[in-house]
Design an enzyme around this catalytic site. Structure first.
Site, PDB file in Angstrom:
ATOM      1  N   ASP A  97       5.034   1.049  -2.717  1.00 33.64           N
ATOM      2  CA  ASP A  97       5.285   0.341  -1.455  1.00 33.64           C
ATOM      3  C   ASP A  97       5.789  -1.090  -1.688  1.00 33.64           C
ATOM      4  O   ASP A  97       6.513  -1.654  -0.869  1.00 33.64           O
ATOM      5  CB  ASP A  97       4.004   0.248  -0.607  1.00 33.64           C
ATOM      6  N   ASP A 156       1.731  -6.937   0.363  1.00 34.58           N
ATOM      7  CA  ASP A 156       2.473  -6.656   1.596  1.00 34.58           C
ATOM      8  C   ASP A 156       2.876  -7.917   2.361  1.00 34.58           C
ATOM      9  O   ASP A 156       3.135  -7.861   3.568  1.00 34.58           O
ATOM     10  CB  ASP A 156       1.657  -5.720   2.506  1.00 34.58           C
TER      11      ASP A 156
HETATM   12  N1  GLY Z   1       1.746   0.395   2.491  1.00 32.23           N
HETATM   13  C1  GLY Z   1       0.791   1.376   2.800  1.00 32.23           C
HETATM   14  C2  GLY Z   1       1.299   2.561   3.502  1.00 32.23           C
HETATM   15  O1  GLY Z   1       2.445   2.903   3.468  1.00 32.23           O
HETATM   16  O2  GLY Z   1       0.476   3.227   4.112  1.00 32.23           O
END
Ligand code: GLY
Length: 366
Positions: A152, A91
């Site tokens: 994600d 992320d």
């Molecule tokens: N990236 C984790 C979520 O969307 O909760």
């Protein structure tokens, strides 16, 4: 009801001037009873860029200095994350595109550009060459998650495309493309829905299985995961012009649109039972952003769907009063968590991005 999105943007600005003033120094994740929490001591948390992203969006649109100084403060605090390997994960795009990326775009800050490059190097370093995927979360060092990739991550690839362009060095872009190519095959189901987690053998690269993740069940459709994929493949198309990514985004969007409930309010999972009525407004807001970008490439159908979803959120799930820190209501991080239908900062970020897109005041951070 139809809204004037420029007027909604003005209402967001008015509200956030008050919210920012009473939350100086905080890095919010959730709001409880209308009051932001503070993740400053949990500095590596994956959502820690979104409040700054919202502030930068408003700074880009209105040039209020209080938005800029609050966002810069968070960007500086995030430097501590670079010192802790265990706090770095897939992320990095969310953390640094919303902070350093926005700062660099809006002010040309060289320190911010440097942060983008450091973050991109770490993200690219998570690439598994046998399986051609970017590894998701860390584990304790036992390798139990060495083969895990998640949908994600598609939203983090723009960090790699952007840094390739900044450095005139194709390595980052090549890594992003290899990951997106794998994701297109490994996550997409024949009906246009997406799995959340795919596990590969980290040594041979073979796809082993998928896991249920944050949705209702193993083969179900977690709405935020669908939204990450919808917007993420659209962004990979924007950066690469590879037609397969646009086709994949179209398939995901068509399936997503087919499954939007009559209320236009979003469940946490398209396959969840009717009760309990867990919602995730963040999934709507993210999907709206993706659908707006897709409509610029594929036409009106996607813009209509986006406006319907955004209208439903604005009518039913938004707080514009200055006394409440959050904008969006009824957000859920994961179906099987004990906490549901609350306020989460990335919901506010993507709602604001969507509104600013529709009145042409957005700073494109991806
Ligand atoms: N990236 C984790 C979520 O969307 O909760």
């Amino acid at each position: 009801m139809s809204f004037n999105w420029g007027e909604i943007a003005d209402r967001i600005r008015e509200k956030e001037l008050s919210v920012a003033a009473r939350n100086i120094g905080r890095i919010p994740y959730r709001a409880i009873d209308g009051r932001f929490d503070d993740q400053s001591e949990n500095i590596s948390w994956w959502t820690n860029g979104f409040w700054a992203g919202l502030l930068w969006q408003l700074y880009g649109a209105y040039r209020d200095d209080s938005f800029r100084t609050a966002a810069e403060d968070i960007e500086n605090k995030l430097d501590r994350v670079f010192l802790n390997h265990w706090g770095m994960d897939h992320d990095s795009g969310f953390r640094w595109l919303m902070t350093a990326g926005a700062d660099f775009r809006l002010t040309g800050s060289e320190a911010s550009k440097n942060r983008l490059i450091v973050a991109a190097n770490d993200l690219a370093g998570r690439f598994n060459h046998a399986g051609r995927f970017i590894r998701a979360w860390n584990d304790s060092g036992d390798g139990s998650r060495a083969g895990w990739a998640i949908i994600d991550c598609m939203m983090n690839l723009p960090l790699l495309y952007i840094v390739s362009d900044l450095l005139n060095d194709p390595r980052f872009r090549q890594t992003a493309i290899l990951h997106a190519d794998t994701a297109m095959i490994a996550f997409l189901r024949p009906d246009g829905s997406l799995c959340h987690i795919v596990e590969f053998d980290p040594s041979t690269g073979a796809r082993l299985r998928s896991h249920g993740g944050q949705g209702y069940a193993h083969a179900s459709s977690w709405t935020r995961g669908q939204a990450w994929g919808l917007y993420g493949f659209t962004l990979s198309y924007i950066h690469t012009k590879k037609p397969e990514y646009l086709e994949t985004a179209r398939k995901i969007a068509d399936r997503f649109i087919e499954r939007i409930p009559e209320s236009r309010l979003m469940p946490v999972d398209f396959d969840q039972p009717p009760e309990p009525d867990y919602e995730d407004s963040t999934a709507s807001a993210i999907a709206v952003c993706g659908l707006i970008e897709l409509s610029k490439l594929l036409g009106e159908k996607y813009l209509s769907a986006a406006e319907e979803l955004l209208t439903a959120l604005t009518e039913n799930r938004c707080r514009f009063d200055r006394g409440c820190d959050n904008i969006l209501e009824k957000c859920t991080a994961a179906y099987h968590d004990s906490w549901h239908n609350g306020a989460i900062i990335y919901g506010d970020y993507f709602y604001t991005e969507a509104v600013l897109k529709l009145c042409s005041r957005e700073t494109f951070l991806w």
